[in-house]
Design a protein around this motif. Structure first.
Motif, PDB file in Angstrom:
ATOM      1  N   GLY A  49       0.768  -1.334   0.166  1.00 50.83           N
ATOM      2  CA  GLY A  49       0.075   0.010   0.021  1.00 50.83           C
ATOM      3  C   GLY A  49       0.693   1.278  -0.248  1.00 50.83           C
ATOM      4  N   GLN A  50       2.027   1.203  -0.468  1.00 45.16           N
ATOM      5  CA  GLN A  50       2.768   2.433  -0.403  1.00 45.16           C
ATOM      6  C   GLN A  50       3.712   2.229  -1.696  1.00 45.16           C
ATOM      7  OE1 GLN A  50       4.964   1.958   3.409  1.00 45.16           O
ATOM      8  NE2 GLN A  50       4.433   3.897   3.994  1.00 45.16           N
ATOM      9  N   ILE A  51       3.983   3.486  -2.144  1.00 45.14           N
ATOM     10  CA  ILE A  51       5.074   3.825  -3.370  1.00 45.14           C
ATOM     11  C   ILE A  51       6.473   3.504  -2.997  1.00 45.14           C
ATOM     12  CG2 ILE A  51       5.676   5.215  -5.157  1.00 45.14           C
ATOM     13  CD1 ILE A  51       3.002   6.545  -5.523  1.00 45.14           C
ATOM     14  N   MET A  52       7.091   2.658  -3.765  1.00 49.45           N
ATOM     15  CA  MET A  52       8.619   2.145  -3.510  1.00 49.45           C
ATOM     16  C   MET A  52       9.206   3.091  -4.184  1.00 49.45           C
ATOM     17  SD  MET A  52       9.075  -0.075  -1.411  1.00 49.45           S
ATOM     18  CE  MET A  52       7.656   0.739  -0.247  1.00 49.45           C
ATOM     19  N   GLN A  53       8.933   3.363  -5.562  1.00 50.21           N
ATOM     20  CA  GLN A  53       9.512   4.051  -6.584  1.00 50.21           C
ATOM     21  C   GLN A  53       8.733   4.324  -7.837  1.00 50.21           C
ATOM     22  OE1 GLN A  53      13.434   2.427  -7.545  1.00 50.21           O
ATOM     23  NE2 GLN A  53      14.125   4.587  -8.658  1.00 50.21           N
ATOM     24  N   VAL A  54       8.775   5.559  -8.352  1.00 52.32           N
ATOM     25  CA  VAL A  54       8.305   5.951  -9.628  1.00 52.32           C
ATOM     26  C   VAL A  54       9.321   6.403 -10.643  1.00 52.32           C
ATOM     27  CG1 VAL A  54       6.480   7.206 -10.961  1.00 52.32           C
ATOM     28  CG2 VAL A  54       6.055   6.484  -8.621  1.00 52.32           C
ATOM     29  N   ASP A  55       9.426   5.445 -11.966  1.00 54.03           N
ATOM     30  CA  ASP A  55      10.476   5.975 -12.840  1.00 54.03           C
ATOM     31  C   ASP A  55      10.269   5.272 -14.044  1.00 54.03           C
ATOM     32  OD1 ASP A  55      12.527   7.455 -13.795  1.00 54.03           O
ATOM     33  OD2 ASP A  55      13.648   7.229 -11.824  1.00 54.03           O
ATOM     34  N   THR A  56      10.965   5.573 -14.944  1.00 53.71           N
ATOM     35  CA  THR A  56      11.161   4.898 -16.414  1.00 53.71           C
ATOM     36  C   THR A  56      11.564   3.551 -16.112  1.00 53.71           C
ATOM     37  OG1 THR A  56      13.303   5.912 -16.947  1.00 53.71           O
ATOM     38  CG2 THR A  56      11.422   6.985 -17.591  1.00 53.71           C
ATOM     39  N   PRO A  57      11.143   2.416 -16.863  1.00 54.74           N
ATOM     40  CA  PRO A  57      11.499   1.159 -16.805  1.00 54.74           C
ATOM     41  C   PRO A  57      12.960   1.016 -16.715  1.00 54.74           C
ATOM     42  CG  PRO A  57       9.785   1.215 -18.506  1.00 54.74           C
ATOM     43  CD  PRO A  57      10.203   2.811 -18.212  1.00 54.74           C
ATOM     44  N   MET A  58      13.902   1.644 -17.571  1.00 55.50           N
ATOM     45  CA  MET A  58      15.532   1.873 -17.451  1.00 55.50           C
ATOM     46  C   MET A  58      16.079   2.635 -16.190  1.00 55.50           C
ATOM     47  SD  MET A  58      16.445   0.010 -19.688  1.00 55.50           S
ATOM     48  CE  MET A  58      18.186   0.081 -19.707  1.00 55.50           C
ATOM     49  N   ASN A  59      15.319   3.481 -15.821  1.00 53.55           N
ATOM     50  CA  ASN A  59      15.772   3.884 -14.573  1.00 53.55           C
ATOM     51  C   ASN A  59      15.378   2.963 -13.400  1.00 53.55           C
ATOM     52  OD1 ASN A  59      17.298   6.059 -15.622  1.00 53.55           O
ATOM     53  ND2 ASN A  59      15.408   7.625 -15.239  1.00 53.55           N
ATOM     54  N   LEU A  60      14.355   2.294 -13.416  1.00 56.58           N
ATOM     55  CA  LEU A  60      14.203   1.434 -12.304  1.00 56.58           C
ATOM     56  C   LEU A  60      15.185   0.359 -12.241  1.00 56.58           C
ATOM     57  CD1 LEU A  60      10.295   1.042 -12.186  1.00 56.58           C
ATOM     58  CD2 LEU A  60      11.513   2.281 -10.715  1.00 56.58           C
ATOM     59  N   TYR A  61      15.555  -0.045 -13.406  1.00 56.63           N
ATOM     60  CA  TYR A  61      16.320  -1.424 -13.502  1.00 56.63           C
ATOM     61  C   TYR A  61      17.796  -0.808 -13.058  1.00 56.63           C
ATOM     62  CZ  TYR A  61      18.101  -5.610 -15.612  1.00 56.63           C
ATOM     63  OH  TYR A  61      18.627  -6.803 -15.832  1.00 56.63           O
ATOM     64  N   GLN A  62      18.059   0.262 -13.629  1.00 56.18           N
ATOM     65  CA  GLN A  62      19.593   0.770 -13.306  1.00 56.18           C
ATOM     66  C   GLN A  62      19.727   1.455 -12.189  1.00 56.18           C
ATOM     67  OE1 GLN A  62      20.437   2.970 -17.168  1.00 56.18           O
ATOM     68  NE2 GLN A  62      21.673   1.140 -17.543  1.00 56.18           N
ATOM     69  N   TYR A  63      18.778   2.163 -11.462  1.00 61.49           N
ATOM     70  CA  TYR A  63      18.942   2.745 -10.241  1.00 61.49           C
ATOM     71  C   TYR A  63      17.845   2.477  -9.472  1.00 61.49           C
ATOM     72  CZ  TYR A  63      21.553   5.637 -13.859  1.00 61.49           C
ATOM     73  OH  TYR A  63      22.094   5.957 -14.776  1.00 61.49           O
ATOM     74  N   PRO A  64      17.761   1.416  -8.939  1.00 60.21           N
ATOM     75  CA  PRO A  64      16.498   0.953  -7.930  1.00 60.21           C
ATOM     76  C   PRO A  64      16.747   1.861  -6.664  1.00 60.21           C
ATOM     77  CG  PRO A  64      18.194  -0.889  -8.068  1.00 60.21           C
ATOM     78  CD  PRO A  64      18.358   0.323  -9.167  1.00 60.21           C
ATOM     79  N   ALA A  65      15.728   2.311  -6.205  1.00 62.68           N
ATOM     80  CA  ALA A  65      16.015   3.401  -4.987  1.00 62.68           C
ATOM     81  C   ALA A  65      15.939   2.433  -3.709  1.00 62.68           C
ATOM     82  CB  ALA A  65      14.669   4.212  -5.012  1.00 62.68           C
ATOM     83  N   ASN A  66      15.664   1.436  -3.739  1.00 61.31           N
ATOM     84  CA  ASN A  66      15.552   0.379  -2.202  1.00 61.31           C
ATOM     85  C   ASN A  66      15.891  -0.955  -2.906  1.00 61.31           C
ATOM     86  OD1 ASN A  66      13.180  -0.338  -3.016  1.00 61.31           O
ATOM     87  ND2 ASN A  66      12.453   1.766  -2.388  1.00 61.31           N
ATOM     88  N   LYS A  67      16.115  -1.838  -1.873  1.00 63.99           N
ATOM     89  CA  LYS A  67      16.346  -3.349  -2.028  1.00 63.99           C
ATOM     90  C   LYS A  67      14.863  -3.948  -2.717  1.00 63.99           C
ATOM     91  CE  LYS A  67      17.351  -7.267   0.723  1.00 63.99           C
ATOM     92  NZ  LYS A  67      16.286  -7.796   1.585  1.00 63.99           N
ATOM     93  N   PHE A  68      13.739  -3.346  -2.288  1.00 61.89           N
ATOM     94  CA  PHE A  68      12.657  -4.051  -2.762  1.00 61.89           C
ATOM     95  C   PHE A  68      12.657  -3.784  -4.342  1.00 61.89           C
ATOM     96  CE2 PHE A  68       8.456  -4.023  -4.434  1.00 61.89           C
ATOM     97  CZ  PHE A  68       7.818  -5.151  -3.662  1.00 61.89           C
ATOM     98  N   VAL A  69      12.592  -2.577  -4.991  1.00 58.82           N
ATOM     99  CA  VAL A  69      12.442  -2.596  -6.228  1.00 58.82           C
ATOM    100  C   VAL A  69      13.765  -3.152  -6.944  1.00 58.82           C
ATOM    101  CG1 VAL A  69      12.707  -0.676  -8.082  1.00 58.82           C
ATOM    102  CG2 VAL A  69      11.488  -0.291  -6.084  1.00 58.82           C
ATOM    103  N   ALA A  70      14.984  -3.046  -6.383  1.00 59.24           N
ATOM    104  CA  ALA A  70      15.958  -4.082  -7.187  1.00 59.24           C
ATOM    105  C   ALA A  70      15.703  -5.414  -7.037  1.00 59.24           C
ATOM    106  CB  ALA A  70      17.402  -3.724  -6.166  1.00 59.24           C
ATOM    107  N   GLY A  71      14.928  -6.010  -6.145  1.00 59.08           N
ATOM    108  CA  GLY A  71      14.735  -7.518  -6.235  1.00 59.08           C
ATOM    109  C   GLY A  71      13.502  -7.788  -6.929  1.00 59.08           C
ATOM    110  N   PHE A  72      12.364  -6.688  -7.295  1.00 61.52           N
ATOM    111  CA  PHE A  72      11.410  -6.966  -7.920  1.00 61.52           C
ATOM    112  C   PHE A  72      11.466  -6.724  -9.474  1.00 61.52           C
ATOM    113  CE2 PHE A  72       7.069  -6.332  -9.474  1.00 61.52           C
ATOM    114  CZ  PHE A  72       6.074  -7.338  -8.768  1.00 61.52           C
ATOM    115  N   ILE A  73      12.142  -5.618  -9.766  1.00 60.00           N
ATOM    116  CA  ILE A  73      12.339  -5.511 -11.235  1.00 60.00           C
ATOM    117  C   ILE A  73      13.551  -6.167 -11.743  1.00 60.00           C
ATOM    118  CG2 ILE A  73      12.781  -3.501 -12.819  1.00 60.00           C
ATOM    119  CD1 ILE A  73       9.948  -3.281 -11.750  1.00 60.00           C
TER     120      ILE A  73
END
Ligand code: ADP
Ligand code: MG
Length: 384
Positions: free
Chosen positions: A216-240
């Motif tokens: 129920g919370q936003i972890m990160q909002v960004d373009t696909p490539m930025n999420l992949y290359q610059y995950p803001a946290n461990k959750f995004v890194a592991g999910f994308i």
């Protein structure tokens, strides 16, 4: 044509369960925004609040410059496409598509024209007389898309529309949705699309931007490539990313003035130049260390086993994808995965020992407790 803005959105269900915890998000006019996250993270709840199918407990939803909290769904300028198609079984395809338009009291000629156009785009002209029960899942989902299109909404809302389709249809229908977005843009309609999925491949391929949700919370909002290359946290890194990033616990260590990370298993990696400074400030601390599977490669036959960031590992299992191989190996208590191109001259099998080179120039470090990314972006790659 409309932007969609969520301001401090919260949802508490009547049983007291709080599903959405303060979501702030601006979705631009004409943008394809994907909500992605694991099952239960409140993707549908958030979408349904935008649609008007669920009350908003706190906060405001704007479509264009109208606050729509109290508007019924039919007055919000939206069309929604669901996972289960939600077609009327007793009506033909044509009648299903015409139903909403007749309620809007559109002229018959206009209804006919809109249906003809949508049917052509979606390649369902030959099905207009069929009943939903006489069609495949993929065809039904095209009809559901068509029914959404003919209403010419400002905003399309999709809730896992491809989940009921088999793998092949999922891909072809996914391409149709991307095509629809492009076509509408080319016609100057610039329809905003909000698309919910738990599938990160759908998210990566469809989204102009992706909003990653968790609990129920936003972890990160960004373009696909930025999420992949610059995950803001461990959750995004592991999910994308698929297969997922390897993330292990390591201690930062100073070895003769060069910053390294050391795993509980004793394996050690020298950090790249751009991470030396930030690592030095955390000497002795435990952090999370992330390396994508494609950044662990077979070392060349001429590589010395003593070379930096090169390690010998016993490969437990090899999965062949045809064009590439996934190598699984154990690092202490962690199962690791390497993803390498298929090379007929260098076959690896389960049980083999292999010399692996870790390309740590693109590694990631996350705080052990907050799980936020540590430090700056890789040199040479700029965020837009
Ligand atoms: P997602 O679409 O991401 O899988 P949902 O938005 O459907 O997640 O659900 C988010 C959370 O809210 C889940 O934990 C779910 O169990 C809960 N939930 C959904 N609907 C209700 C409801 N009507 N009453 C209580 N809890 C609900
Ligand atoms: Mg859902």
């Amino acid at each position: 044509m409309a932007e969609v803005t969520l301001k401090g959105i919260e949802k508490t269900y009547p049983n007291g369960f709080k599903a959405v915890h303060g979501v702030d998000l601006n979705i631009r006019e004409g943008e394809f925004m994907v909500f992605v996250g694991p099952s239960g993270c409140a993707k549908s709840t958030t979408l349904r609040m935008i649609a008007g199918l669920e009350d908003i407990s706190e906060g405001d939803v704007y479509i264009g410059d109208r606050r729509v909290n109290d508007l019924p769904p039919k007055d919000r300028g939206i069309s929604m496409v669901f996972q289960n198609y939600a077609l009327y079984p007793h009506m033909s395809v044509y009648e299903n598509m015409a139903f909403g338009l007749k309620q809007q009291k559109l002229a018959k000629a206009e209804v006919e024209q809109r249906i003809a156009e949508a049917a052509k785009t979606l390649d369902i002209e030959h099905l207009l007389k069929n009943k939903p029960g006489e069609m495949s899942g993929g065809q039904r989902q095209r009809v559901a898309l068509g029914r959404a299109m003919v209403r010419k909404p400002d905003v399309f809302l999709f809730d896992e529309p491809l989940s009921n389709l088999d793998a092949k249809l999922r891909v072809s229908t996914r391409v149709s949705i991307a095509q629809l977005h492009n076509d509408l843009k080319a016609e100057g309609q610039n329809a905003t699309m909000i698309y919910v999925t738990h599938d990160q491949v759908e998210a990566m391929t469809l989204g102009d931007r992706i909003c990653v949700l968790n609990q129920g919370q936003i972890m990160q909002v960004d373009t696909p490539m930025n999420l992949y290359q610059y995950p803001a946290n461990k959750f995004v890194a592991g999910f994308i990313g698929s297969p997922a990033m390897n993330i292990i616990k390591v201690r930062i260590d100073d070895i003769d003035g060069v910053m390294n990370v050391i795993a509980e298993s004793g394996h050690r990696w020298e950090l790249p130049k751009q991470k030396q400074g930030l690592a030095r400030q955390r000497t002795g601390e435990w952090v999370w260390f992330g390396v994508r599977p494609e950044h662990i490669q077979l070392a060349s036959d001429f590589t010395s086993p003593c070379e930096v960031n090169t390690q010998r590992h016993k490969i437990d299992v090899v999965e062949s994808m045809g064009n590439e191989l996934y190598l699984y190996f154990q690092l202490g208590g962690d199962r690791m995965i390497s993803r390498i191109p298929f090379d007929a001259d260098r076959l690896v099998s389960g049980g083999d020992s292999a010399l692996l080179k870790f390309r740590v120039s693109q590694c990631h470090l996350f705080d052990l407790d907050t799980e936020e990314t540590l430090g700056q972006e890789p040199v040479g790659l700029k965020r837009p």
